[in-house]
Write an enzyme that holds these catalytic residues in place. Structure first.
Site, PDB file in Angstrom:
ATOM      1  CD  GLU A  68      -2.958  -1.259   2.150  1.00  0.00           C
ATOM      2  OE1 GLU A  68      -2.654  -0.758   3.244  1.00  0.00           O
ATOM      3  OE2 GLU A  68      -3.986  -1.930   1.983  1.00  0.00           O
ATOM      4  CD  GLU A 308     -13.149  14.951  42.954  1.00  0.00           C
ATOM      5  OE1 GLU A 308     -12.850  15.360  44.095  1.00  0.00           O
ATOM      6  OE2 GLU A 308     -14.048  14.120  42.741  1.00  0.00           O
TER       7      GLU A 308
END
Lengths: 480, 96
Positions: A68, A308
């Site tokens: 390819e 957090e």
């Protein structure tokens, strides 16, 4: 048949981190392996990494036969991963042969075979003494030629020729509608077939690898998450670690003398894992910060994952209760890594954690809170990840502390997640805020602690600008 | 007089296999009939010169390559279908 490769199944290390663990040593030596998957699932990268690592890590030269991409495209594409094709080619360790099939310039008439391909491959293999071969993607032949029956028999012949040649080969194939590959290549490769998958679950891209077939070898049968990052592909063998780590008898402090005293040993074992649970605002992060500071005081590198709060915010907030993160960060003992849990997939988080573990070599790791990771995966994935993480930490003799947010009234929302963490943790401390005589009282309870006695009663505490103070004295109720 | 054209053909084979022998026989016959005096056929045996396979992007054997006139054309197989070969090579029959 060639040589005596049939007798014992020797393995070739794949060069793909984690995959050798799942396959018990790698690919079958001297045999073809089929890697299939849909477009964009990482087949070519997988193959390229197998070749490049083969050269750099195992001194096995390799041939890349591409149907390819051109050699220069391949060279360009893999540069960003640090695969230096030019250099390897110059050292005569790598050969890239681009087989271009232009249907418009080809006519077919009468009988033929693929000897030209065989000769090219043979020439490339012999020129550098290649031990590894990649054919990417041989199915392209089918789009360029008409006589598919002939192609099939020739491809079958090619695979057995590769076996006789004694090279370990990766053949890639595009995923078909009803079969593993469009042209049913899996029928011809009987030794080892690996399926790569790429899907998006709840907007998070996840890659999975599964060993469909591996003749004559034990292998993991699960779907394993894998990642593509700047180091190439790494597979997370989530469940493959064994429970054979060493257990330390050394005691480390949790950072609060009064809390240490609540354990019969005066602290917790080194390299054990501690879980701190509690509803919102029960000072889980503060307790985690004490633990981080105690590690820094021992001059041990500490890694704090904050899901957090930003490092800045954490530093500021801890300063108000007399915990000096700033100095710990400046002395390079404390490293705070903050990120939003939803930003990355679960395995990406695990990979970030693993990479930071390798880079910083911490003696203590804090994950605050682990419950936010739990929300981004399904429970079986999360469990596998947590087991893996805890095993990794234990093997590296790292103290681990996780906080986990629980919900009022023990709602079912993440109780199963909590169950799995708590069963893995060695020590479990629960924090509570409760109203007594119209006053909010903070308290702490050691729910369990493996291998040591501990107090069984709740201990009340307050938080002032000097930190945590226990108001009810701890008693040693179990062994002393 | 028509402009002088020349056909440069290359036939890639791998040893004296039946397909290769047949292909050479066929192309020689077609050329004699249609391109008398205007062609060259170079036969390349890849068993002897394997390094030449990559340059002309050979993967099937036998392969006939038309180098000149351009553009490059390839015909793979034993060349048993004369019409296909002549069309493929852009050779117009001399007769008529």
């Amino acid at each position: 048949m060639g040589k005596n490769i049939q007798e014992t199944l020797l393995k070739t290390p794949t060069g793909i981190s984690g995959l050798d663990e799942i396959t018990n040593g790698g690919f079958p030596k001297g045999r073809p392996v089929l890697i299939c998957g849909s477009a964009g699932c990482g087949k070519t990268l997988f193959a390229a990494q197998f070749l490049v690592k083969g050269i750099t890590d195992y001194n096995e030269p390799g041939v890349f036969m591409s149907f390819e991409e051109t050699a220069s495209d391949l060279t360009q594409n893999f540069k960003s991963l640090g695969f230096d094709f030019e250099k390897l080619k110059a050292e005569k360790k790598l050969r890239i042969d681009h087989v271009r099939i232009e249907r418009t310039e080809i006519e077919e008439t009468g009988e033929y075979d693929l000897d030209g391909l065989f000769i090219r491959l043979n020439y490339a293999i012999d020129a550098i003494g290649a031990k590894r071969v990649v054919l990417d993607t041989i199915e392209s032949l089918f789009s360029g030629m008409e006589n598919t029956a002939l192609l099939r028999s020739e491809i079958r012949r090619l695979f057995s020729w590769l076996k006789e040649k004694g090279v370990t080969a990766i053949i890639t194939g595009e995923r078909g509608e009803s079969s593993l590959t469009r042209q049913g290549l899996e029928e011809y490769v009987s030794d080892c077939v690996i399926l790569l998958d790429f899907r998006v679950i709840e907007q998070i891209a996840t890659r999975r690898l599964r060993i469909v077939k591996y003749r004559g070898s034990t292998h993991g049968t699960n779907e394993y998450p894998f990642l593509i990052d700047e180091n190439g592909i790494s597979v997370l063998p989530v469940t493959s670690l064994k429970l054979d780590y060493k257990s330390s008898t050394e005691i480390v402090s949790l950072g609060l003398p009064a809390l240490d005293d609540a354990f019969s040993t005066g602290g917790i074992y080194r390299a054990s894992s501690t879980l701190i649970t509690g509803t919102a605002g029960t000072s889980k992060t503060i307790l985690a910060s004490y633990f981080a500071m105690s590690s820094c005081k021992r001059k041990e590198p500490t890694l704090y994952f904050s899901f957090e709060e930003s490092p800045d915010q954490l530093e500021r907030n801890m300063a108000t209760i007399g915990i000096d993160f700033k100095q710990a960060i400046q002395s390079k003992l404390l490293h705070i890594h903050a990120s939003r849990p939803s930003l990355l997939g679960l395995e990406m988080h695990l990979m970030v954690i693993n990479n930071l573990l390798a880079e910083l070599k911490p003696r203590t790791v804090i994950i605050d809170p682990i419950s936010s990771l739990i929300t981004i995966g399904n429970s079986s994935e999360v469990r596998a990840m947590l087991v893996r993480l805890m095993d990794t930490l234990k093997i590296n003799q790292i103290n681990a502390l996780f906080t986990s947010l629980t919900h009022e009234g023990h709602s079912g929302y993440n109780s199963s997640a909590l169950d799995m963490v708590s069963s893995l943790a060695d020590t479990w401390i629960n924090l509570e805020n409760e109203e007594r005589n119209s006053e909010m009282v903070r308290s702490l309870l050691i729910v369990k602690s493996r291998g040591m006695g501990h107090t069984n009663n709740k201990q009340d505490f307050t938080i002032t600008n000097k930190g945590i103070h226990f108001t009810s004295s701890s008693k040693k109720t179990k062994s002393t | 007089m028509i402009k002088e054209e020349k056909w440069e053909l290359r036939l890639y084979i791998a040893g004296q296999t039946p397909n290769s022998v047949l292909a050479l026989k066929n192309i020689t016959k077609y050329c004699k009939e249609h391109l008398k005096g205007k062609y060259t056929i170079e036969v390349i045996d890849l068993l002897i010169n394997p390094q030449l396979a990559e340059g002309d992007q050979i993967f099937a054997i036998p392969t006939l390559v038309r180098k000149v006139p351009e553009p490059l054309r390839k015909i793979i197989g034993d060349l048993s279908n004369e019409d296909k070969v002549l069309v493929g090579l852009n050779i117009r029959p001399l007769s008529d």
